[in-house]
Design a protein around this motif. Sequence first.
Motif, short mmCIF file in Angstrom:
data_model
loop_
_atom_site.label_atom_id
_atom_site.label_comp_id
_atom_site.label_asym_id
_atom_site.label_seq_id
_atom_site.Cartn_x
_atom_site.Cartn_y
_atom_site.Cartn_z
N GLY A 95 -1.93 4.60 -3.64
CA GLY A 95 -2.80 5.41 -2.82
C GLY A 95 -3.56 4.68 -1.74
N ALA A 96 -3.43 3.36 -1.67
CA ALA A 96 -4.19 2.59 -0.69
C ALA A 96 -3.55 2.71 0.69
CB ALA A 96 -4.26 1.12 -1.11
N SER A 97 -4.39 2.62 1.72
CA SER A 97 -3.90 2.68 3.09
C SER A 97 -3.53 1.28 3.57
CB SER A 97 -4.98 3.26 4.01
OG SER A 97 -6.10 2.38 4.09
N HIS A 98 -2.69 1.23 4.60
CA HIS A 98 -2.26 -0.07 5.12
C HIS A 98 -3.44 -0.89 5.62
CE1 HIS A 98 -0.13 -3.10 7.45
NE2 HIS A 98 -0.85 -2.75 8.49
N GLN A 99 -4.30 -0.30 6.42
CA GLN A 99 -5.35 -1.06 7.09
C GLN A 99 -6.46 -1.51 6.14
OE1 GLN A 99 -4.81 -2.14 9.95
NE2 GLN A 99 -6.56 -2.14 11.35
N TYR A 100 -6.75 -0.70 5.13
CA TYR A 100 -7.93 -0.97 4.31
C TYR A 100 -7.62 -1.05 2.82
CZ TYR A 100 -10.06 0.18 8.75
OH TYR A 100 -10.38 0.20 10.08
N ALA A 101 -6.43 -1.50 2.49
CA ALA A 101 -6.03 -1.61 1.08
C ALA A 101 -6.97 -2.51 0.29
CB ALA A 101 -4.60 -2.12 0.98
N HIS A 102 -7.47 -3.57 0.94
CA HIS A 102 -8.35 -4.51 0.25
C HIS A 102 -9.73 -3.92 -0.03
CE1 HIS A 102 -9.33 -4.89 4.49
NE2 HIS A 102 -10.47 -5.45 4.14
N ALA A 131 0.85 -1.19 0.00
CA ALA A 131 0.00 0.00 0.00
C ALA A 131 0.89 1.24 0.00
CB ALA A 131 -0.91 -0.01 1.22
N THR A 132 0.65 2.15 -0.92
CA THR A 132 1.53 3.31 -1.06
C THR A 132 1.00 4.56 -0.36
OG1 THR A 132 0.54 4.10 -3.13
CG2 THR A 132 2.29 2.43 -3.29
N GLY A 133 -0.20 4.50 0.24
CA GLY A 133 -0.75 5.67 0.92
C GLY A 133 0.06 6.07 2.14
N ARG A 134 -0.02 7.33 2.51
CA ARG A 134 0.73 7.85 3.65
C ARG A 134 0.19 7.29 4.96
NH1 ARG A 134 0.32 12.73 4.87
NH2 ARG A 134 2.42 13.53 5.17
N ASN A 135 1.08 7.02 5.89
CA ASN A 135 0.69 6.56 7.21
C ASN A 135 0.27 7.77 8.04
OD1 ASN A 135 0.86 5.87 10.04
ND2 ASN A 135 1.94 4.01 9.45
#
Length: 282
Positions: free
Chosen positions: A260-267, A216-220
């Motif tokens: 742009g996906a986040s770590h927790q909710y990439a799916h 996931a490439t979104g910012r933490n």
Amino acid sequence: MRTYLVNDRNLAAVTGGSGGSVVFLPGAGLVGLDFWNIHDRLAPFAASLLYDRAGTGASDPVDLPRSAAAVATELHELLAVVGQAGPHVLVGHSMGALYARRFAQLFPSDVAGLLLLDPGHEDMFDFLPPEAVELNERMKTGAPQDLTPEQVDAARTAYAHLYAAWPGDARDRLVEYHVTHWRTGLSEAANLESEVHAELREGGPVPDVPAIVLSATGRNPYWANFLTEEQMTLAHDGIRKLHVAIAASFTRGEHRLLDGASHQYAHIEQPDAVVQAVRDLL
């Protein structure tokens, strides 16, 4: 979901579809129904299993944290009780990726492939800048504060939006679970560095099956509160380099980005890419 008796403990699970077996291992704080959107889309070509580990979701309570071997063995026994034949493609998210690899160490003939979704790894801190490692140490001190009523209301609204496409009963259960049991994920992850990482290092080889690592490439958003933009960039670059190295450790490994996906909710944010990765592994 229905419950299955596994070693005198009730585990909540849902199965569906037909074809090659796919098994989801949620990250800390998530439960089986969090992956309902992917499970539902796999039904035409895969038999998939969603489940709640003991101590999480609708499964029986158990003291947390647990060893990775205990989690993997429990899943192996659940699959036998459910009657879902392997070998399985294991979809492990975050901490669930560690559990998936431990399952593969213990039961190599039962694994057909690994989909590691923004995975954690025992060597993670070797790839992070010192500031991110220091931040991780600071996060361990002090008990988390209770949520205010305003924070609970805001979280309930955000979760209802996040799970808008879920069936009504599943959405309602997920929203209330995450609002009221948000500490469970912290409890599950409490022994990652003290126990689980060593288990993986000393647990023997993982079978050389096809593997796909999704980053996931979104910012933490948590890091953003404490790290400069330069430090944030270095931390995210380090995680991606780690994921490239994980993929390269398999003869048939591949690394892919979830832009742009986040770590927790990439799916949830990039479901097409996750479904395609499962298809490719099957």
